[in-house]
Design an enzyme around this catalytic site. Sequence first.
Site, mmCIF file in Angstrom:
data_model
loop_
_atom_site.group_PDB
_atom_site.id
_atom_site.type_symbol
_atom_site.label_atom_id
_atom_site.label_comp_id
_atom_site.label_asym_id
_atom_site.label_seq_id
_atom_site.Cartn_x
_atom_site.Cartn_y
_atom_site.Cartn_z
ATOM 1 N N LEU A 105 0.883 -1.163 0.000
ATOM 2 C CA LEU A 105 0.000 0.000 0.000
ATOM 3 C C LEU A 105 0.919 1.210 0.000
ATOM 4 C CD1 LEU A 105 -2.793 -0.721 2.646
ATOM 5 C CD2 LEU A 105 -3.159 -0.236 0.228
ATOM 6 N N ASP A 106 0.606 2.229 -0.805
ATOM 7 C CA ASP A 106 1.542 3.345 -0.853
ATOM 8 C C ASP A 106 1.493 4.160 0.434
ATOM 9 O OD1 ASP A 106 -0.680 4.936 -1.161
ATOM 10 O OD2 ASP A 106 -0.270 5.514 -3.222
ATOM 11 N N LYS A 107 2.461 5.031 0.605
ATOM 12 C CA LYS A 107 2.665 5.734 1.869
ATOM 13 C C LYS A 107 1.446 6.531 2.336
ATOM 14 C CE LYS A 107 6.222 8.553 4.153
ATOM 15 N NZ LYS A 107 7.514 9.260 3.949
#
Length: 250
Positions: A105-107
């Site tokens: 999952l991106d930041k």
Amino acid sequence: MSETGTRINKFLSEQGYCSRRAADKLIEQERVTINGSVPEMGTKVMADDIVAVDGELISKKKEKLVYLAFNKPVGIVCTTDTRVEKNNIIDFINYPTRIFPIGRLDKPSEGLILLTNDGDIVNKILRSRNNHGKEYIVTVDHSINDRFIQRMSTGIPILDTVTKDCEVEAIGRKTFRIVLTQGLNRQIRRMCEFLDYRVTKLKRVRIINIELDVPVGEYRHLTEDELTELKRLTANSDKAYVPSPDDDMD
């Protein structure tokens, strides 16, 4: 290990050190040694070989397999490279044995991500996106309408392709639920941007049969029933699929 040996990336995966994809990166970076020498990609590990990563010996004893469901907070990076990222998922969880995330999952995103030391299940789950959904709750910066829902559900041109048809449902003035069977780089954000919307909050709430049910920043072990069903659902994953470096960065 067979008498003919095991490919080094598969060996590291089977020992629960990392996924095969991550192992390939370690080999390319010349951080892996077999009997003190840097191997080539595809080199096989034999029964008496000594394997190390960054000088750390890799035990050939199987550890107990671990399967975690973690509610990732915003700002945490899904990487196992603790030397590079300060706010990485491994240091944050601080699990007593080595584990690694399945996909990413991106930041700026939050929500469900699975972690394990079972390298074999990683590829099966990533491959399974062709048949099984990952569900997200998304908030955008202005009101959505029927046209937005229709366009999002029937394909958006991004990254030199068109996204697959997917299930999209409005659940609020600026909030919708979406179920993806793809994992393109920042897929949901790019889809929204194409329609002149900006994502302000993105939470993953389900991966295949695993539901998000723990508070932000906490994890739990998968139940036996969940794990049995997960393995059943991913048993026939397309073996031809090769995960990309951008998997699940939604």
